[in-house]
Design a protein around this motif. Structure first.
Motif, PDB file in Angstrom:
ATOM      1  N   ASP A 128       0.719  -0.746  -0.402  1.00 43.60           N
ATOM      2  CA  ASP A 128      -0.301   0.228   0.186  1.00 43.60           C
ATOM      3  C   ASP A 128       0.851   1.231   0.080  1.00 43.60           C
ATOM      4  O   ASP A 128       1.605   1.616   0.606  1.00 43.60           O
ATOM      5  CB  ASP A 128      -0.682  -0.046   0.675  1.00 43.60           C
ATOM      6  N   PRO A 129       0.700   2.167  -0.865  1.00 44.58           N
ATOM      7  CA  PRO A 129       1.275   3.487  -0.797  1.00 44.58           C
ATOM      8  C   PRO A 129       1.151   4.175   0.153  1.00 44.58           C
ATOM      9  O   PRO A 129       2.316   4.437   0.036  1.00 44.58           O
ATOM     10  CB  PRO A 129       1.117   4.200  -2.514  1.00 44.58           C
ATOM     11  N   LEU A 131       0.740   3.527   3.059  1.00 47.19           N
ATOM     12  CA  LEU A 131       1.572   2.581   4.122  1.00 47.19           C
ATOM     13  C   LEU A 131       2.851   2.619   3.755  1.00 47.19           C
ATOM     14  O   LEU A 131       3.680   3.595   5.113  1.00 47.19           O
ATOM     15  CB  LEU A 131       1.466   0.866   4.337  1.00 47.19           C
ATOM     16  N   ALA A 132       3.536   3.163   2.920  1.00 43.44           N
ATOM     17  CA  ALA A 132       5.037   2.992   2.460  1.00 43.44           C
ATOM     18  C   ALA A 132       5.314   4.340   3.127  1.00 43.44           C
ATOM     19  O   ALA A 132       6.473   4.726   3.638  1.00 43.44           O
ATOM     20  CB  ALA A 132       5.616   2.719   1.340  1.00 43.44           C
ATOM     21  N   ALA A 133       4.115   4.957   2.802  1.00 45.29           N
ATOM     22  CA  ALA A 133       4.817   7.006   3.290  1.00 45.29           C
ATOM     23  C   ALA A 133       4.770   7.060   4.452  1.00 45.29           C
ATOM     24  O   ALA A 133       5.473   7.770   5.316  1.00 45.29           O
ATOM     25  CB  ALA A 133       3.027   7.827   2.383  1.00 45.29           C
ATOM     26  N   ARG A 134       3.769   6.509   5.105  1.00 45.63           N
ATOM     27  CA  ARG A 134       3.580   6.053   7.017  1.00 45.63           C
ATOM     28  C   ARG A 134       5.410   6.254   7.969  1.00 45.63           C
ATOM     29  O   ARG A 134       6.081   6.664   8.845  1.00 45.63           O
ATOM     30  CB  ARG A 134       3.230   5.534   7.342  1.00 45.63           C
ATOM     31  N   TYR A 135       5.722   5.484   6.213  1.00 43.51           N
ATOM     32  CA  TYR A 135       7.443   5.591   6.856  1.00 43.51           C
ATOM     33  C   TYR A 135       8.299   5.602   6.407  1.00 43.51           C
ATOM     34  O   TYR A 135       9.854   5.287   6.634  1.00 43.51           O
ATOM     35  CB  TYR A 135       7.626   3.590   7.624  1.00 43.51           C
ATOM     36  N   ALA A 136       8.152   7.220   5.555  1.00 42.06           N
ATOM     37  CA  ALA A 136       9.559   6.707   4.445  1.00 42.06           C
ATOM     38  C   ALA A 136      10.268   8.121   4.977  1.00 42.06           C
ATOM     39  O   ALA A 136      11.100   7.955   4.410  1.00 42.06           O
ATOM     40  CB  ALA A 136       8.481   7.661   3.742  1.00 42.06           C
ATOM     41  N   ASP A 137      10.520   8.483   6.154  1.00 33.38           N
ATOM     42  CA  ASP A 137      11.629   8.810   7.117  1.00 33.38           C
ATOM     43  C   ASP A 137      11.678   8.713   8.340  1.00 33.38           C
ATOM     44  O   ASP A 137      12.112   9.394   9.050  1.00 33.38           O
ATOM     45  CB  ASP A 137      11.435  10.629   7.299  1.00 33.38           C
ATOM     46  N   GLY A 138      11.735   6.751   8.761  1.00 32.58           N
ATOM     47  CA  GLY A 138      11.417   6.610   9.791  1.00 32.58           C
ATOM     48  C   GLY A 138      12.627   6.393   9.978  1.00 32.58           C
ATOM     49  O   GLY A 138      13.923   6.537   9.319  1.00 32.58           O
ATOM     50  N   LEU A 185      16.202  -7.879  -3.029  1.00 29.13           N
ATOM     51  CA  LEU A 185      15.852  -9.360  -2.326  1.00 29.13           C
ATOM     52  C   LEU A 185      14.615  -9.226  -2.232  1.00 29.13           C
ATOM     53  O   LEU A 185      13.911 -10.875  -2.035  1.00 29.13           O
ATOM     54  CB  LEU A 185      16.995  -9.914  -1.870  1.00 29.13           C
ATOM     55  N   PHE A 186      14.671  -8.205  -1.002  1.00 24.88           N
ATOM     56  CA  PHE A 186      13.663  -8.434   0.177  1.00 24.88           C
ATOM     57  C   PHE A 186      12.284  -8.565  -0.737  1.00 24.88           C
ATOM     58  O   PHE A 186      10.615  -8.976  -0.639  1.00 24.88           O
ATOM     59  CB  PHE A 186      13.815  -7.608   0.880  1.00 24.88           C
ATOM     60  N   CYS A 187      12.682  -7.271  -1.457  1.00 23.57           N
ATOM     61  CA  CYS A 187      10.745  -6.646  -2.915  1.00 23.57           C
ATOM     62  C   CYS A 187      10.244  -8.188  -3.520  1.00 23.57           C
ATOM     63  O   CYS A 187       9.507  -8.042  -3.539  1.00 23.57           O
ATOM     64  CB  CYS A 187      10.724  -5.827  -3.404  1.00 23.57           C
ATOM     65  N   ARG A 188      11.205  -9.462  -3.374  1.00 20.60           N
ATOM     66  CA  ARG A 188      11.466 -10.631  -4.035  1.00 20.60           C
ATOM     67  C   ARG A 188      10.871 -12.188  -3.330  1.00 20.60           C
ATOM     68  O   ARG A 188       9.749 -12.241  -4.655  1.00 20.60           O
ATOM     69  CB  ARG A 188      12.664 -10.861  -5.090  1.00 20.60           C
ATOM     70  N   ASN A 189      10.929 -11.711  -2.732  1.00 17.88           N
ATOM     71  CA  ASN A 189      10.447 -12.832  -1.605  1.00 17.88           C
ATOM     72  C   ASN A 189       9.317 -12.841  -1.172  1.00 17.88           C
ATOM     73  O   ASN A 189       8.538 -11.507  -1.238  1.00 17.88           O
ATOM     74  CB  ASN A 189      11.504 -13.260  -0.829  1.00 17.88           C
ATOM     75  N   GLU A 190       8.984 -14.313  -1.005  1.00 18.64           N
ATOM     76  CA  GLU A 190       7.975 -13.911  -0.096  1.00 18.64           C
ATOM     77  C   GLU A 190       7.724 -13.327   1.008  1.00 18.64           C
ATOM     78  O   GLU A 190       8.546 -14.215   2.018  1.00 18.64           O
ATOM     79  CB  GLU A 190       7.433 -15.941  -0.122  1.00 18.64           C
ATOM     80  N   ARG A 191       6.416 -12.160   1.550  1.00 15.53           N
ATOM     81  CA  ARG A 191       6.154 -11.944   3.046  1.00 15.53           C
ATOM     82  C   ARG A 191       5.361 -12.362   3.447  1.00 15.53           C
ATOM     83  O   ARG A 191       3.874 -11.929   2.930  1.00 15.53           O
ATOM     84  CB  ARG A 191       7.473 -10.532   2.956  1.00 15.53           C
ATOM     85  N   ALA A 192       5.423 -10.815   4.859  1.00 16.33           N
ATOM     86  CA  ALA A 192       4.143 -10.894   5.311  1.00 16.33           C
ATOM     87  C   ALA A 192       4.886  -9.734   6.156  1.00 16.33           C
ATOM     88  O   ALA A 192       5.128  -9.458   6.285  1.00 16.33           O
ATOM     89  CB  ALA A 192       3.787 -11.344   5.651  1.00 16.33           C
ATOM     90  N   VAL A 193       3.448  -8.704   5.782  1.00 12.16           N
ATOM     91  CA  VAL A 193       3.246  -7.352   6.125  1.00 12.16           C
ATOM     92  C   VAL A 193       1.857  -6.665   7.446  1.00 12.16           C
ATOM     93  O   VAL A 193       0.780  -6.834   7.000  1.00 12.16           O
ATOM     94  CB  VAL A 193       2.911  -6.179   4.451  1.00 12.16           C
ATOM     95  N   ILE A 194       3.153  -7.251   8.448  1.00 11.86           N
ATOM     96  CA  ILE A 194       2.040  -6.979   9.517  1.00 11.86           C
ATOM     97  C   ILE A 194       2.258  -5.751   9.927  1.00 11.86           C
ATOM     98  O   ILE A 194       3.272  -4.939  10.716  1.00 11.86           O
ATOM     99  CB  ILE A 194       2.422  -8.384  10.783  1.00 11.86           C
ATOM    100  N   GLU A 195       0.686  -4.989  10.139  1.00 14.84           N
ATOM    101  CA  GLU A 195       0.938  -3.317  10.795  1.00 14.84           C
ATOM    102  C   GLU A 195       0.015  -3.742  12.214  1.00 14.84           C
ATOM    103  O   GLU A 195      -1.013  -4.651  12.654  1.00 14.84           O
ATOM    104  CB  GLU A 195      -0.167  -2.661   9.894  1.00 14.84           C
ATOM    105  N   ALA A 196       0.874  -2.811  13.322  1.00 12.78           N
ATOM    106  CA  ALA A 196       0.774  -3.301  14.552  1.00 12.78           C
ATOM    107  C   ALA A 196       0.538  -1.184  14.988  1.00 12.78           C
ATOM    108  O   ALA A 196       0.804  -0.372  14.142  1.00 12.78           O
ATOM    109  CB  ALA A 196       1.333  -3.992  15.472  1.00 12.78           C
ATOM    110  N   ARG A 197       0.293  -1.174  15.895  1.00 11.62           N
ATOM    111  CA  ARG A 197       0.393  -0.133  16.672  1.00 11.62           C
ATOM    112  C   ARG A 197       0.304  -0.391  18.379  1.00 11.62           C
ATOM    113  O   ARG A 197      -0.507  -0.825  18.759  1.00 11.62           O
ATOM    114  CB  ARG A 197      -1.035   0.941  16.512  1.00 11.62           C
ATOM    115  N   LEU A 198       1.138   0.583  18.904  1.00 11.09           N
ATOM    116  CA  LEU A 198       1.065   0.940  20.438  1.00 11.09           C
ATOM    117  C   LEU A 198      -0.069   1.463  20.875  1.00 11.09           C
ATOM    118  O   LEU A 198      -0.796   1.940  20.596  1.00 11.09           O
ATOM    119  CB  LEU A 198       2.631   1.617  20.631  1.00 11.09           C
ATOM    120  N   ALA A 199       0.381   1.338  22.154  1.00 16.35           N
ATOM    121  CA  ALA A 199      -0.756   2.029  22.966  1.00 16.35           C
ATOM    122  C   ALA A 199      -1.089   3.162  22.592  1.00 16.35           C
ATOM    123  O   ALA A 199      -1.808   4.074  23.196  1.00 16.35           O
ATOM    124  CB  ALA A 199      -0.711   1.203  24.647  1.00 16.35           C
TER     125      ALA A 199
END
Length: 288
Positions: A128-129, A131-138, A185-199
């Protein structure tokens, strides 16, 4: 030099290692090793376990059990209760797994690195673009699990799980030799994207990346008996609260977890590439 040490040195030679682990048919090798890992027949399981212990430098000192019916049971072994304590400070984000620290640092305008000189874009890694933007300067840190390590991973702090996206792909080896030769390489391999939020509302992203051989990811908070890929591609909304240290899932062989944090959760200054780290050891702190 002993014969085992000489053999290990030969297998770690870059060209040979890359040939053995990446130039063979990866999916075929993965299916074969998966069958071997699941087998409990003594004529298969005993030699497989012996080879694993010989080559992988397995440490079972804190395992709940030290004998296994299959290679897969050894890979996914649980630990004794209390073997991996997690910080109680909600502002501390801990390592979710035992690992070797790889490339890490600041995400630069949406770009991270698998190793120096090999960048990848978050919008290629993530589905999701927005989602990527959320961490673009993280911040990001690469955590590589070797074959002999403890393979389960845990909530790095108190979390609310919000979504999981399975992305199918290849199963390249994720060792440093391959990372220096296979772009994105990481963009080519099978993967899971896990979204979470702290308290406190701080977002956090974990991306378990599968690799050659068993290449299987299971997520406890979804459906432990099923492989993640069995549910097919696409995002699944989740609303599950996990306390710090709660089991999130496991790999059925060594692989990598990518951790992404927002700009207000910088990595600790003493984190170094090549450093062994255990689940529960601090990685970052909210507000620095």
């Amino acid at each position: 030099m002993t014969a085992p040490a000489s053999l290990m040195r030969l297998l770690l030679q870059e060209d040979l290692n890359f040939l053995l682990t990446n130039r063979l048919p990866r999916r075929w090798a993965t299916r074969i090793v998966g069958r071997i890992a699941r087998s409990e027949h003594p004529l298969i399981a005993r030699p497989a376990l012996a080879l694993w212990r010989f080559f992988a430098g397995v440490d079972l000192s804190d395992a709940a059990a030290t004998s296994f019916r299959s290679l897969g049971e050894g890979f996914t072994r649980p630990l004794r209760a209390g073997a991996r304590p997690f910080p109680t400070d909600p502002g501390v984000i801990a390592s979710p797994c035992d690992a070797i620290v790889g490339a890490h640092g600041r995400v630069a305008d949406g770009t991270a690195w698998q190793v120096k000189g090999y960048p990848y874009r978050l919008n290629e890694l993530l589905p999701d673009p927005a989602l990527a933007a959320r961490y673009a300067d993280g911040w990001f840190v690469t955590l590589r699990l070797t074959a002999g390590m403890y393979h389960r991973f845990h909530a790095p702090t108190d979390l609310t799980m919000e979504g999981v996206t399975y992305q199918s792909g290849d199963c390249w080896n994720v060792n440093p030799i391959a990372l220096k030769r296979v772009e994105r390489l990481f963009c080519r391999n099978e993967r899971a994207v896990i979204e979470a939020r702290l308290a406190d509302g701080t977002p956090l992203l974990l991306v378990p990346v599968a690799a050659i051989l068993v290449a299987s990811i299971r997520l406890t908070f979804l459906d432990t008996p099923a492989l993640l890929r069995d549910g097919g591609a696409g995002r699944r909304a989740v609303n599950a609260k996990l306390p710090a240290g709660a089991e999130m899932g496991w790999f059925e062989h060594g692989s990598t977890i990518l951790v992404f944090l927002p700009a207000n959760a910088p990595l600790l200054h003493d984190l170094t590439e090549g450093q062994p780290i255990r689940a529960g050891m601090p990685l970052a702190r909210i507000g620095g």
